[in-house]
Design a protein around this motif. Structure first.
Motif, short mmCIF file in Angstrom:
data_model
loop_
_atom_site.label_atom_id
_atom_site.label_comp_id
_atom_site.label_asym_id
_atom_site.label_seq_id
_atom_site.Cartn_x
_atom_site.Cartn_y
_atom_site.Cartn_z
N ALA A 373 67.78 13.76 -34.17
CA ALA A 373 68.84 14.28 -35.39
C ALA A 373 68.87 14.31 -36.60
O ALA A 373 69.44 15.29 -37.26
CB ALA A 373 70.20 12.71 -35.06
N PHE A 374 68.13 13.00 -37.40
CA PHE A 374 67.57 13.90 -38.85
C PHE A 374 67.44 15.64 -39.06
O PHE A 374 67.40 16.13 -39.75
CB PHE A 374 66.37 12.98 -39.12
N PHE A 375 66.17 15.49 -38.19
CA PHE A 375 65.66 16.89 -37.89
C PHE A 375 66.65 18.43 -37.79
O PHE A 375 66.90 19.45 -38.64
CB PHE A 375 65.00 17.46 -37.08
N ARG A 376 67.90 18.25 -37.16
CA ARG A 376 69.13 18.79 -36.99
C ARG A 376 69.85 19.05 -38.09
O ARG A 376 70.17 20.38 -38.56
CB ARG A 376 69.94 18.25 -35.88
N ASP A 377 70.02 17.65 -39.31
CA ASP A 377 70.88 17.88 -39.87
C ASP A 377 69.94 19.06 -41.26
O ASP A 377 70.78 18.87 -42.02
CB ASP A 377 71.68 16.43 -40.19
N ASN A 378 68.43 18.47 -40.98
CA ASN A 378 67.91 18.61 -42.51
C ASN A 378 67.10 19.95 -42.34
O ASN A 378 66.01 20.81 -43.26
CB ASN A 378 67.24 17.13 -42.82
N SER A 379 66.68 20.36 -41.15
CA SER A 379 65.94 22.05 -40.58
C SER A 379 66.09 22.55 -41.37
O SER A 379 65.44 23.61 -41.81
CB SER A 379 65.80 22.33 -39.29
N PHE A 380 67.48 23.10 -42.37
CA PHE A 380 67.23 24.21 -43.37
C PHE A 380 66.79 24.63 -44.51
O PHE A 380 65.64 25.30 -45.08
CB PHE A 380 68.83 23.99 -43.30
N TRP A 381 66.43 23.02 -45.23
CA TRP A 381 65.49 22.85 -46.23
C TRP A 381 63.76 21.78 -45.49
O TRP A 381 63.31 21.71 -46.17
CB TRP A 381 65.71 21.72 -46.75
#
Length: 893
Positions: A373-381
């Motif tokens: 879930a963390f990666f999905r929400d933050n992958s752009f950076w």
């Protein structure tokens, strides 16, 4: 199901009202698909739509469209949840403008100080024939509720004890649903704040009674009246807080540096002493070289990533190898005993530990639902950041121009680099793992603070590093050929050169400042308030040429430089041939170089005749001079180096880099030799154009610049916004900050009024943060010893004491200074921990010079200050904590 929207809004010629929402019937949040409302006359607009009976909750907002563009309501969209039984709904709304008490609608108050559990608040179902009333009231404390009292039995016949309570599950919006069949329309009513115990009245609404005429038109219709606001005078709530960097915290469990988990102990102390804010410095990752020079918290390698040094390792996990675990435990205890932060040893040890732990548990963590879930929400950076760190480690430098095929960011190439089949995947995934645990720990601290009614306040640096992920991925957003800094001030007579590239605001505006908004939204995951470092940068930035070192050679950008014709209009005889190049004359070389004058002439100057000299090509820029003398430490070399730098500073005007033939007066030019060469008449003319340029010419221009950027940025989150507005303040800055309800910064020894030596704490504006000192200044005690004459004036004029001032700042003097801030009208008094401790002669540090966090004049300052006692010890100081709590309470905070 039929839904009718009604709103009174008086438009101007050419304007129309539209509805937009997150459902197809309202355009799916696309402005060009928003539906136009029907004008009924007398300011009333209506729109009716049909929805299926199974429709769920939706959000909507009103728009005003005209030839000038689109005007939106303030705040989050309206929301509506249809009931299961009503066939018709009438939504009677009010246009939502920015509230006069905007700070109290921030998450700092809603989710922090006024945090509510909502244990007894269940939203009532909207049934046919009912009237639902919604009202915004943000300033109610957790033990306070809102009642609706009126002239009918259902509303208590004006008896507060019998009046119904409103539901606060959507705080700060309160809601009540009444049976329309029992009400007699129209009816009069008011809202009243009561304390839940025995309904003690706190405040009645001010003004005339409200009148409700919105009666359900038939038994199948439900009416919802929303957009109301509690009518009351703005609360003068005032709070106190502590400012300290995370790295400065000391606990018994630390690893030689403060960690996020340590903030829980500080929250406990804040709660014990009656404080509600904890203010921190930036917490982003600054790892560039792996040396102590990375300790500077305003030079992050990413504006999104958190610094690995703030991880509590034991919370991440323990090593399977018991021998290694014992080694690290012993090292932790050793480092934690140090008086200051050993940045290099701490970070080397933590990264070694995390690499070992990642080998053991990394795969399991990266497979967990939480990480996914963390990666999905933050992958752009997160993906670019992790690749950046891997490449930095691989090439031994953060200077991405040295990264061969990855010198220029390529999204597809980096996707391959980060792929699970890549040979570099594990070096990338390590940083995914670290950032995830940092996120978990800081999020846990925020939740802990909320439960205590304490707010975490972060810090947004004005600049970004030119060797950062941000510059690598989005170079088009920055002017990489320039440097940001600050004009001369109390911190530095040569100005400050931060080395950061400046922002390309024109490019940023094209996508609605998406990078800034994403940065702020990420910050809002961990903080409920933030300090805008150097808010003047949103009006104009001090831009320095890349070949310069001193801030004196900078100019404002954007700005309105003078043409030669304008300069002549002031009566000034402008001559670019000698007023825009270093003014080097025979008659003052001895003054600068003394016994080395002859050697300087021979090695570094070119004689032009008539007593005039030029710098030769080896040293004709400040950057060349620094390079030439790199590594030199003898007195002669340093004197010559500094003297040559002064010569380059000696100009009256700087040509605008983007508009050749237009000129900026050099800041503080009155201290140059070229200025002193002018006759008295020309000095007078120059002073007149100089004052106009720096204090009048740009007021409207810079105001418009700030209003183009700041509203969009500060409205992207619900954090409380504070601005660091120190330094050379244009007249437009207070006006804009007041308009946008941004809290200013007030420091007694740096008054905003140029004619004052010390600020008047009693005259501070309510929307402000006052403090005794900042991380860039000496604390109360060290300041007291810096200038005896000034200290004496403060002792006699501000403290009202007679006779000679004590040499040292005694505890009673420190307490008087603290009290001046606590009793000020400022909404927030946030003091450095060092200054809180200064009032106790037993607890404070012996040497006040050791309390300094930063010295801005030293560009290579080592940021390593640590508390000299642990927070656990501080929590046990019952006498001091009681005294501090009483002091804060007595001030009304």
């Amino acid at each position: 199901m039929k839904i009718t929207f009604e709103i009174y809004y008086h438009t101007r010629w050419g304007e129309s009202l539209f509805l937009s929402g997150d459902i197809d019937e309202l355009g799916a949040n696309e402005d060009n698909r928003a539906v136009m409302m029907d004008y009924q006359g007398d300011g009333l607009w209506k729109y009716t739509m049909e929805l299926p009976a199974s429709a769920k909750k939706f959000h909507y907002e009103y728009l005003v469209k005209s030839g000038e563009g689109i005007r939106r309501e303030w705040g989050s969209p309206h929301s509506f949840s249809p009931g299961k039984n009503a066939a018709e709904y009438r939504l009677v709304d009010r246009w939502r403008d920015v509230p006069a008490d905007l700070p109290f609608y921030s998450s700092a108050f809603i989710q922090g100080i006024f945090f509510r559990q909502h244990a007894d608040s269940v939203v009532e179902t909207i049934e046919p024939g009912t009237l639902t009333v919604k009202v915004d009231a943000s300033q109610l404390r957790p033990d306070e509720r809102l009642v609706m009292v009126g002239d009918c039995p259902e509303l208590g016949d004006w008896d507060v004890l019998k009046a119904p309570l409103l539901n606060d599950s959507a705080f700060p919006e309160w809601q009540i649903t009444l049976d329309g069949k029992q009400l007699k329309f129209p009816f009069e009513y008011k809202f009243v704040i009561v304390r839940t115990h025995q309904r003690e009245v706190v405040a009645w609404e001010t003004g005339e009674n409200r009148i409700c005429r919105e009666k359900p038109q038939n038994p199948s219709e439900a009416v919802v009246v929303s957009g109301l606001r509690f009518n009351g005078s703005e609360s003068q709530w005032r709070g106190a807080g502590t400012a300290i960097p995370v790295f400065s915290l000391r606990t018994d469990y630390g690893f030689g540096i403060g960690e996020f988990i340590d903030l829980k102990y500080l929250v406990d102390w804040a709660l014990r002493t009656g404080q509600s804010f904890i203010q921190l410095l930036p917490v982003n990752d600054t790892t560039m070289s792996g040396t102590w020079q990375d300790s500077y918290p305003y030079n992050a390698n990413s504006t999104f990533a958190l610094h690995p040094q703030y991880l509590r390792l034991s919370e991440v996990g323990y090593l399977n190898d018991e021998v290694e675990q014992v080694r690290f435990d012993a090292l932790r205890e050793e480092l934690n005993r140090l008086p200051d932060v050993d940045y290099e040893r701490v970070n080397r040890a933590k990264m070694e530990y995390l690499r070992l732990l990642f080998e053991e548990q990394g795969e399991a963590t990266l497979s967990s639902d939480g990480f996914k879930a963390f990666f999905r929400d933050n992958s752009f950076w997160l993906r670019p950041y992790a690749a950046f760190c891997s490449l930095r480690d691989r090439f031994g430098t953060a200077n991405f121009s040295c990264w061969e095929e990855h010198s220029f960011y390529d999204e597809s190439a980096i996707a391959d680099y980060c792929a699970v089949w890549s040979p570099w995947y594990k070096s990338v995934a390590l940083y995914y793992y670290i950032q995830y645990h940092l996120h978990v720990q800081l999020s846990e601290v925020k939740e802990y603070a909320h439960r205590a009614g304490v707010v975490l306040k972060g810090d947004i640096p004005i600049g970004i590093s030119r060797t950062s992920v941000d510059a690598w991925v989005n170079p088009q957003l920055f002017h990489m050929d320039s440097q940001a800094g600050a004009p001369p001030d109390d911190f530095s007579i040569e100005g400050q050169n931060w080395g950061f590239p400046t922002y390309n605001w024109e490019v940023m505006a094209r996508d609605g400042y998406a990078w800034w908004k994403a940065r702020l939204r990420k910050m809002s995951e961990y903080f409920d308030a933030y300090r805008i470092d150097h808010i003047l940068g949103f009006f104009r930035i001090w831009e320095i040429p890349f070949n310069a070192v001193h801030g004196l050679l900078g100019h404002f950008n954007p700005a309105l430089p003078f043409s030669p014709e304008e300069l002549q209009g002031y009566g000034f005889r402008f001559d670019a041939s000698w007023q825009t190049v270093p003014y080097i004359r025979e008659d003052f070389l001895d003054e600068i170089f003394g016994a080395y004058t002859g050697e300087v002439k021979e090695r570094f100057l070119v004689h032009k005749g008539d007593g005039r000299w030029d710098l030769n090509v080896l040293v004709d820029t400040q950057r060349k001079i620094v390079g030439y003398f790199s590594g030199a430490s003898d007195d002669m070399s340093i004197l010559i180096r500094d003297g040559l730098m002064r010569l380059i500073d000696d100009v009256l005007f700087l040509e605008d880099p983007d508009r050749p033939g237009y000129y900026h007066p050099r800041i503080s030019a009155q201290h140059t030799h070229v200025y002193h060469s002018l006759d008295e008449d020309q000095k007078s003319c120059f002073n007149r154009l100089y004052d106009d340029f720096y204090y009048h010419r740009h007021d409207v221009f810079w105001k418009d610049e700030a209003l183009r950027k700041l509203p969009a940025l500060i409205s992207s989150t619900d954090m409380l916004v504070c601005g660091e507005d120190l330094g050379m303040i244009p007249h437009c800055v207070p006006e804009v900050m007041e308009r946008l309800q941004i809290l200013s910064l007030e420091i007694q020894r740096m008054p905003k009024e140029s004619w004052r030596e010390f600020g008047d704490t009693w005259a501070y504006p309510y929307r402000s943060v006052c403090t005794t000192s900042t991380h860039d200044m000496s604390g109360i005690r060290a300041w007291w010893e810096e200038d005896r004459a000034r200290t004496q004036r403060f002792f006699n004029e501000i403290l009202g004491e007679q006779g000679e001032a004590p040499y040292f700042c005694e505890p009673w003097i420190c307490e008087r200074i603290v009290e001046l801030n606590l009793f000020s009208p400022s909404m927030l008094a946030i003091l450095p921990l060092q200054d809180w401790l200064s009032i106790d002669g037993r607890l404070r540090r012996e040497n006040p010079q050791e309390e300094r966090i930063n010295i801005p004049a030293h560009s290579r300052h080592y940021w390593r200050y640590r508390m000299h006692l642990s927070i656990e010890q501080l929590l046990e100081e019952g006498v001091f904590n009681t005294r501090l709590r009483e002091l804060i309470e007595r001030s009304g905070r």
